[in-house]
Design a protein around this motif. Sequence first.
Motif, PDB file in Angstrom:
ATOM      1  N   UNK A 112       0.833  -1.204   0.000  1.00  0.00           N
ATOM      2  CA  UNK A 112       0.000   0.000   0.000  1.00  0.00           C
ATOM      3  C   UNK A 112       0.864   1.250   0.000  1.00  0.00           C
ATOM      4  N   UNK A 113       1.854   1.289   0.875  1.00  0.00           N
ATOM      5  CA  UNK A 113       2.741   2.453   0.949  1.00  0.00           C
ATOM      6  C   UNK A 113       3.518   2.621  -0.351  1.00  0.00           C
ATOM      7  N   UNK A 114       3.981   1.526  -0.922  1.00  0.00           N
ATOM      8  CA  UNK A 114       4.720   1.586  -2.177  1.00  0.00           C
ATOM      9  C   UNK A 114       3.837   2.121  -3.300  1.00  0.00           C
ATOM     10  N   UNK A 115       2.605   1.673  -3.330  1.00  0.00           N
ATOM     11  CA  UNK A 115       1.644   2.156  -4.323  1.00  0.00           C
ATOM     12  C   UNK A 115       1.365   3.651  -4.145  1.00  0.00           C
ATOM     13  N   UNK A 116       1.207   4.064  -2.899  1.00  0.00           N
ATOM     14  CA  UNK A 116       0.961   5.489  -2.630  1.00  0.00           C
ATOM     15  C   UNK A 116       2.123   6.344  -3.114  1.00  0.00           C
ATOM     16  N   UNK A 117       3.339   5.876  -2.897  1.00  0.00           N
ATOM     17  CA  UNK A 117       4.519   6.668  -3.252  1.00  0.00           C
ATOM     18  C   UNK A 117       4.868   6.608  -4.732  1.00  0.00           C
ATOM     19  N   UNK A 118       4.288   5.683  -5.448  1.00  0.00           N
ATOM     20  CA  UNK A 118       4.594   5.585  -6.868  1.00  0.00           C
ATOM     21  C   UNK A 118       3.388   5.997  -7.719  1.00  0.00           C
ATOM     22  N   UNK A 119       2.524   5.064  -8.036  1.00  0.00           N
ATOM     23  CA  UNK A 119       1.437   5.363  -8.975  1.00  0.00           C
ATOM     24  C   UNK A 119       0.452   6.404  -8.453  1.00  0.00           C
ATOM     25  N   UNK A 120       0.065   6.283  -7.191  1.00  0.00           N
ATOM     26  CA  UNK A 120      -0.909   7.254  -6.651  1.00  0.00           C
ATOM     27  C   UNK A 120      -0.311   8.658  -6.603  1.00  0.00           C
TER      28      UNK A 120
END
Length: 76
Positions: free
Chosen positions: A40-48
């Motif tokens: 989730x954190x990785x997604x927030x920092x990249x695509x989101x």
Amino acid sequence: MRNQKARVQNPDEMEDERSALLNRLQNLDPRAKAQPGYRTALSLLNSKFRKSTIGARVAVLQAAAFMIEVLEKLPL
């Protein structure tokens, strides 16, 4: 009248904060990386982060920072 967007950081500062958060995320214990919050954190920092407007990026960074803090405090 004061600048109403004073809370919003400039894009360079947001990118620096994003890099710092990614570094914290990479330095997590491997067992913490197996948790769903890591993805989730990785997604927030990249695509989101990339898809968000400049104003919304502040909230995305705050959410990612919260998720990383939770992962760092997990009793593993």
